[in-house]
Design a protein around this motif. Structure first.
Motif, PDB file in Angstrom:
ATOM      1  N   ASP B  65       0.833  -1.036   0.330  1.00 16.09           N
ATOM      2  CA  ASP B  65      -0.001   0.258   0.158  1.00 16.09           C
ATOM      3  C   ASP B  65       0.656   1.210   0.212  1.00 16.09           C
ATOM      4  OD1 ASP B  65      -1.945  -1.444  -0.215  1.00 16.09           O
ATOM      5  OD2 ASP B  65      -1.571  -1.747   2.390  1.00 16.09           O
ATOM      6  N   LEU B  66       2.461   1.460   0.904  1.00 18.65           N
ATOM      7  CA  LEU B  66       2.477   2.471   1.227  1.00 18.65           C
ATOM      8  C   LEU B  66       4.428   2.218   1.155  1.00 18.65           C
ATOM      9  CD1 LEU B  66       1.901   5.267   4.091  1.00 18.65           C
ATOM     10  CD2 LEU B  66       4.397   3.164   3.896  1.00 18.65           C
ATOM     11  N   VAL B  67       5.197   2.855  -0.058  1.00 15.39           N
ATOM     12  CA  VAL B  67       6.370   2.762   0.085  1.00 15.39           C
ATOM     13  C   VAL B  67       7.271   4.213   1.442  1.00 15.39           C
ATOM     14  CG1 VAL B  67       8.758   2.958  -1.114  1.00 15.39           C
ATOM     15  CG2 VAL B  67       6.848   2.275  -2.489  1.00 15.39           C
ATOM     16  N   ALA B  86       2.861   4.276  -9.351  1.00  9.38           N
ATOM     17  CA  ALA B  86       2.178   2.995  -9.530  1.00  9.38           C
ATOM     18  C   ALA B  86       1.217   3.037  -8.661  1.00  9.38           C
ATOM     19  CB  ALA B  86       4.254   2.091  -9.105  1.00  9.38           C
ATOM     20  N   GLY B  87       0.712   3.727  -7.772  1.00  9.25           N
ATOM     21  CA  GLY B  87      -0.062   3.336  -7.328  1.00  9.25           C
ATOM     22  C   GLY B  87      -0.420   2.961  -5.767  1.00  9.25           C
ATOM     23  N   LYS B  88       1.282   3.757  -5.067  1.00  2.00           N
ATOM     24  CA  LYS B  88       1.391   3.622  -3.936  1.00  2.00           C
ATOM     25  C   LYS B  88       1.473   5.023  -3.025  1.00  2.00           C
ATOM     26  CE  LYS B  88       2.579  -0.851  -4.833  1.00  2.00           C
ATOM     27  NZ  LYS B  88       1.176  -1.372  -5.238  1.00  2.00           N
ATOM     28  N   HIS B  89       1.028   5.288  -1.691  1.00  2.00           N
ATOM     29  CA  HIS B  89       1.242   6.131  -0.894  1.00  2.00           C
ATOM     30  C   HIS B  89       2.457   5.873  -0.641  1.00  2.00           C
ATOM     31  CE1 HIS B  89      -2.934   5.897  -0.343  1.00  2.00           C
ATOM     32  NE2 HIS B  89      -2.817   5.139   0.163  1.00  2.00           N
ATOM     33  N   VAL B  90       3.092   7.145  -0.397  1.00  5.30           N
ATOM     34  CA  VAL B  90       5.017   7.253   0.269  1.00  5.30           C
ATOM     35  C   VAL B  90       4.776   8.309   0.697  1.00  5.30           C
ATOM     36  CG1 VAL B  90       5.670   7.055  -1.980  1.00  5.30           C
ATOM     37  CG2 VAL B  90       5.188   9.297  -1.499  1.00  5.30           C
ATOM     38  N   ILE B  91       6.032   7.622   2.159  1.00 10.02           N
ATOM     39  CA  ILE B  91       6.665   9.114   2.694  1.00 10.02           C
ATOM     40  C   ILE B  91       7.949   9.024   2.689  1.00 10.02           C
ATOM     41  CG2 ILE B  91       7.382   8.957   5.599  1.00 10.02           C
ATOM     42  CD1 ILE B  91       4.200   7.525   5.744  1.00 10.02           C
ATOM     43  N   ALA B 110       0.430  12.262  -7.487  1.00 11.98           N
ATOM     44  CA  ALA B 110       0.237  11.641  -6.198  1.00 11.98           C
ATOM     45  C   ALA B 110      -1.314  12.117  -7.411  1.00 11.98           C
ATOM     46  CB  ALA B 110       0.426  11.931  -5.421  1.00 11.98           C
ATOM     47  N   ASN B 111      -2.624  12.881  -6.549  1.00 18.05           N
ATOM     48  CA  ASN B 111      -3.695  13.735  -7.062  1.00 18.05           C
ATOM     49  C   ASN B 111      -4.464  12.603  -8.405  1.00 18.05           C
ATOM     50  OD1 ASN B 111      -3.385  15.593  -4.960  1.00 18.05           O
ATOM     51  ND2 ASN B 111      -3.519  16.990  -6.555  1.00 18.05           N
ATOM     52  N   ARG B 112      -3.413  12.487  -9.485  1.00 21.63           N
ATOM     53  CA  ARG B 112      -4.317  12.013 -10.405  1.00 21.63           C
ATOM     54  C   ARG B 112      -3.756  10.508  -9.958  1.00 21.63           C
ATOM     55  NH1 ARG B 112      -0.671  13.863 -13.883  1.00 21.63           N
ATOM     56  NH2 ARG B 112       1.178  12.042 -13.600  1.00 21.63           N
ATOM     57  N   ASN B 113      -3.119   9.879  -9.571  1.00 20.44           N
ATOM     58  CA  ASN B 113      -2.899   8.422  -9.060  1.00 20.44           C
ATOM     59  C   ASN B 113      -3.776   7.868  -7.793  1.00 20.44           C
ATOM     60  OD1 ASN B 113      -1.544   6.985 -10.829  1.00 20.44           O
ATOM     61  ND2 ASN B 113      -0.526   8.203 -10.467  1.00 20.44           N
ATOM     62  N   GLY B 114      -4.770   9.222  -7.331  1.00 26.42           N
ATOM     63  CA  GLY B 114      -5.486   9.001  -5.653  1.00 26.42           C
ATOM     64  C   GLY B 114      -4.897   8.071  -4.555  1.00 26.42           C
ATOM     65  N   VAL B 115      -3.340   8.824  -4.135  1.00 23.36           N
ATOM     66  CA  VAL B 115      -2.655   8.425  -3.077  1.00 23.36           C
ATOM     67  C   VAL B 115      -2.000   9.567  -2.470  1.00 23.36           C
ATOM     68  CG1 VAL B 115      -1.970   6.586  -4.501  1.00 23.36           C
ATOM     69  CG2 VAL B 115      -0.594   8.208  -5.283  1.00 23.36           C
ATOM     70  N   PHE B 116      -1.313   9.630  -1.061  1.00 28.17           N
ATOM     71  CA  PHE B 116      -1.710  10.191  -0.882  1.00 28.17           C
ATOM     72  C   PHE B 116       0.621  10.303  -0.602  1.00 28.17           C
ATOM     73  CE2 PHE B 116      -5.063   9.767   1.489  1.00 28.17           C
ATOM     74  CZ  PHE B 116      -5.622  10.280   1.455  1.00 28.17           C
ATOM     75  N   PHE B 117       0.878  11.346   0.025  1.00 30.85           N
ATOM     76  CA  PHE B 117       2.780  11.885  -0.364  1.00 30.85           C
ATOM     77  C   PHE B 117       2.708  12.335   1.182  1.00 30.85           C
ATOM     78  CE2 PHE B 117       3.533  15.873  -1.836  1.00 30.85           C
ATOM     79  CZ  PHE B 117       2.508  16.624  -2.375  1.00 30.85           C
ATOM     80  N   PHE B 118       3.659  11.926   2.032  1.00 34.02           N
ATOM     81  CA  PHE B 118       3.925  12.726   2.808  1.00 34.02           C
ATOM     82  C   PHE B 118       5.229  12.399   3.296  1.00 34.02           C
ATOM     83  CE2 PHE B 118       0.372   9.713   3.295  1.00 34.02           C
ATOM     84  CZ  PHE B 118      -0.154  10.362   4.624  1.00 34.02           C
ATOM     85  N   VAL B 299      -5.198   9.254   8.087  1.00 33.18           N
ATOM     86  CA  VAL B 299      -4.864   9.819   6.803  1.00 33.18           C
ATOM     87  C   VAL B 299      -4.930   8.833   5.912  1.00 33.18           C
ATOM     88  CG1 VAL B 299      -3.791  11.592   4.807  1.00 33.18           C
ATOM     89  CG2 VAL B 299      -3.908  12.096   7.083  1.00 33.18           C
ATOM     90  N   ILE B 300      -4.499   8.133   5.839  1.00 34.24           N
ATOM     91  CA  ILE B 300      -4.301   7.159   5.081  1.00 34.24           C
ATOM     92  C   ILE B 300      -5.781   6.117   4.872  1.00 34.24           C
ATOM     93  CG2 ILE B 300      -3.753   4.213   3.812  1.00 34.24           C
ATOM     94  CD1 ILE B 300      -1.402   6.306   4.565  1.00 34.24           C
ATOM     95  N   ASN B 301      -6.049   5.516   5.807  1.00 40.69           N
ATOM     96  CA  ASN B 301      -7.539   5.023   6.462  1.00 40.69           C
ATOM     97  C   ASN B 301      -9.060   5.724   6.023  1.00 40.69           C
ATOM     98  OD1 ASN B 301      -5.776   2.687   6.662  1.00 40.69           O
ATOM     99  ND2 ASN B 301      -5.336   3.358   8.910  1.00 40.69           N
ATOM    100  N   HIS B 302      -8.972   7.256   5.875  1.00 39.20           N
ATOM    101  CA  HIS B 302     -10.008   7.842   5.597  1.00 39.20           C
ATOM    102  C   HIS B 302     -10.113   8.688   4.620  1.00 39.20           C
ATOM    103  CE1 HIS B 302      -9.026   6.568  10.023  1.00 39.20           C
ATOM    104  NE2 HIS B 302     -10.917   5.498  10.466  1.00 39.20           N
ATOM    105  N   PRO B 303      -9.586   8.239   3.528  1.00 38.88           N
ATOM    106  CA  PRO B 303      -9.395   9.226   2.600  1.00 38.88           C
ATOM    107  C   PRO B 303     -10.177  10.428   2.449  1.00 38.88           C
ATOM    108  CG  PRO B 303      -9.802   6.642   2.021  1.00 38.88           C
ATOM    109  CD  PRO B 303      -9.565   7.118   3.440  1.00 38.88           C
TER     110      PRO B 303
END
Lengths: 341, 341
Positions: B65-67, B86-91, B110-118, B299-303
């Motif tokens: 889910d996250l890298v 690749a559709g992964k959230h990143v920290i 990130a927006n285009r792929n529906g993921v969060f970046f931190f 944030v990840i768990n409550h998009p």
């Protein structure tokens, strides 16, 4: 005994007179104030031979050897110049003058009249500073990594700050120490301390810069000085409008020399690479001005001593370099012009 | 459970994995390293489901889910971009990227792929910082004198510094953290900490300046940052080549807020006008990354949570402002260009 007359009646002159008595080298001959009542009160408390509200009375008194000047900064130069032209040695509170032109004029007049002039940079004349200087020079001689520099910090909330802020609210002039036209402000009042240390330890910087946060009347309340050397730098924070507990630090290899109280060099610690702390210097004088008055009397009493004439030259060179740096810093921060009196 | 894959095998990744386990919100799915042996050892110690030396293995694993990215600074951007594409959230460890152009590109992807970046600005995500922020905001709301500013100090002697100096002697490249081409150096490594605090508390400055003392390869070893605001200033000292004990200070009226450890916000004291000191904030987490990992998981768990989306936007704005400021500071100090990988 060196016969002294004083200009100024604030706490610093009181501290000076007390230090004079402690040394047993000076006698308080006369007290001058623009207000004859203030002069009278002061003379009574400190048992001066006489008091006056006419400056010429002390300048033309053949029994006065030395004049101590602790008037507002903008008056230092004209009063010191009059005194040396009258053949008196002078001790002038820091900052001695406000430009290098004034400094050179004062020096020429002093030389011509065969008298000494001293800038009362109290911390620089104290034994703790002498020991600090030895410590730093020793460490720098043995250094194995490039020397990167130092941070000097001094944030002393002035007792006049609230009064100044209130005056600005009302559109009034406010106290001299926050009046840039009277050579007040943070650089003029506090800058001398870290600059003396930086310049005496490391020499004249290649370039300088002063970022100042100014008050309504243009006075510098808060700022940082950047002294750039060939391959290291000294950063100085200074303010008369905040209480800061920051110490000052000089970095040598992986050790840190920590100076507590850059205006007095109260204590010096050495922190080694493992974080172990040792206090190396910590002498608290009965009166902070004791050492400087002993030093100055030594020079005055032995005008032909070769060693002492070298020492005196060193003091003058440092005073000149600090004066020059302050002038550049004032320009760098675009501080208002000083009215001379 | 959020399934995590890690890039990087230094102490910070170890701390991250330990914090993941503490929170009970993350599962260590995979470990990547360019060296398959390092990856294998790391995976065994920390019980990852698998290890790999091929980045695509984790990027195309639908169960990841996250890298978490803790590679050398210059590689953050390209790796983060590949991961979000690749559709992964990143920290991503700080500094997240090295220019605002990169930051925007990463955000769009990130927006285009529906993921969060931190950006893993550990101090900013910790509860001590949240409390500090409330304290400062409260004090600034009640202030009666003009706010003059703050001093932030951080001098952390790097364990790689001696290695770097030896490399310079021999004309070698030296460690990444002191290689400006790899986005190493004091500003990139330490600057994020005080800048996050300054910008989050006081907003974007009007102008910035970085005076840097550079090493042979152009890397910044020691310097001061000047953040100029309309009517106050923030001064920052930072170095990776000296041990400094200087704390950080924020000045409000005649009180001083003292921050111990600007990289962790370890303790916050308030000194009142009389010099009385009270410790207001002092929480030591079992693992410094615990709070940030709980925050990010929320944030990840409550998009779709509106409040959390505002919180996330705030983090992004601060990250962007810090990235922008760092870019300006690099230009101001004429630091060498960064090679991207």
């Amino acid at each position: 005994m060196i016969n002294v007359a004083t200009i100024g009646t604030s706490w610093i002159t009181e501290q000076f007179i007390k230090a004079c008595k402690l040394t047993d080298l000076y006698h308080l001959k006369a007290v001058y104030s623009r207000s004859v009542d203030t002069a009278k009160d002061f003379a009574q408390v400190y048992q001066a031979d006489y008091y006056t509200d006419a400056l010429n009375n002390i300048l033309f008194d053949p029994e006065v050897d030395l004049v101590y000047i602790a008037s507002p900064n903008a008056m230092h130069f004209s009063q010191a110049l009059r005194a040396v032209k009258a053949g008196k040695h002078v001790i002038v509170e820091k900052p001695i003058v406000t430009s290098i032109a004034q400094w050179h004029e004062l020096e020429e007049a002093a030389n011509r009249n065969g008298v000494f002039f001293f800038e009362a940079a109290v911390h620089y004349q104290n034994r703790n500073y002498r020991r600090l200087k030895e410590l730093v020079k020793g460490k720098l001689d043995e250094i194995s990594q490039p020397f990167l520099g130092a941070n000097f910090n001094i944030g002393q909330y002035s007792s006049r700050y609230v009064q100044y802020l209130a005056a600005m609210e009302k559109g009034e002039k406010g106290p001299n120490v926050f009046n840039p036209a009277m050579a007040g402000g943070t650089l003029m009042d506090l800058g001398v301390y870290p600059l003396y240390v930086a310049i005496d330890l490391f020499g004249l910087p290649q370039s300088v810069r002063y970022n100042a946060q100014k008050g309504k009347n243009g006075v510098d309340l808060f700022g940082t000085i950047h002294l750039k050397y060939a391959d290291f730098m000294v950063n100085i924070f200074l303010s008369k409008g905040v209480h800061s507990q920051l110490t000052s630090e000089i970095y040598v290899d992986d050790e840190t020399i920590v100076i507590h109280g850059i205006t007095r060099i109260d204590r010096v610690d050495l922190i080694d690479a493992s974080g172990q702390e040792a206090t190396l210097i910590a002498y608290t004088p009965e009166n902070p001005m004791y050492d400087e008055l002993v030093n100055f009397a030594e020079v005055i009493n032995h005008p032909d001593d070769t060693h002492l004439s070298y020492v005196y030259e060193d003091w003058k060179q440092t005073s000149l370099a600090v004066t020059q740096t302050m002038e550049l810093l004032r320009k760098s921060a675009k501080l208002p012009e000083i009215d001379e009196f």
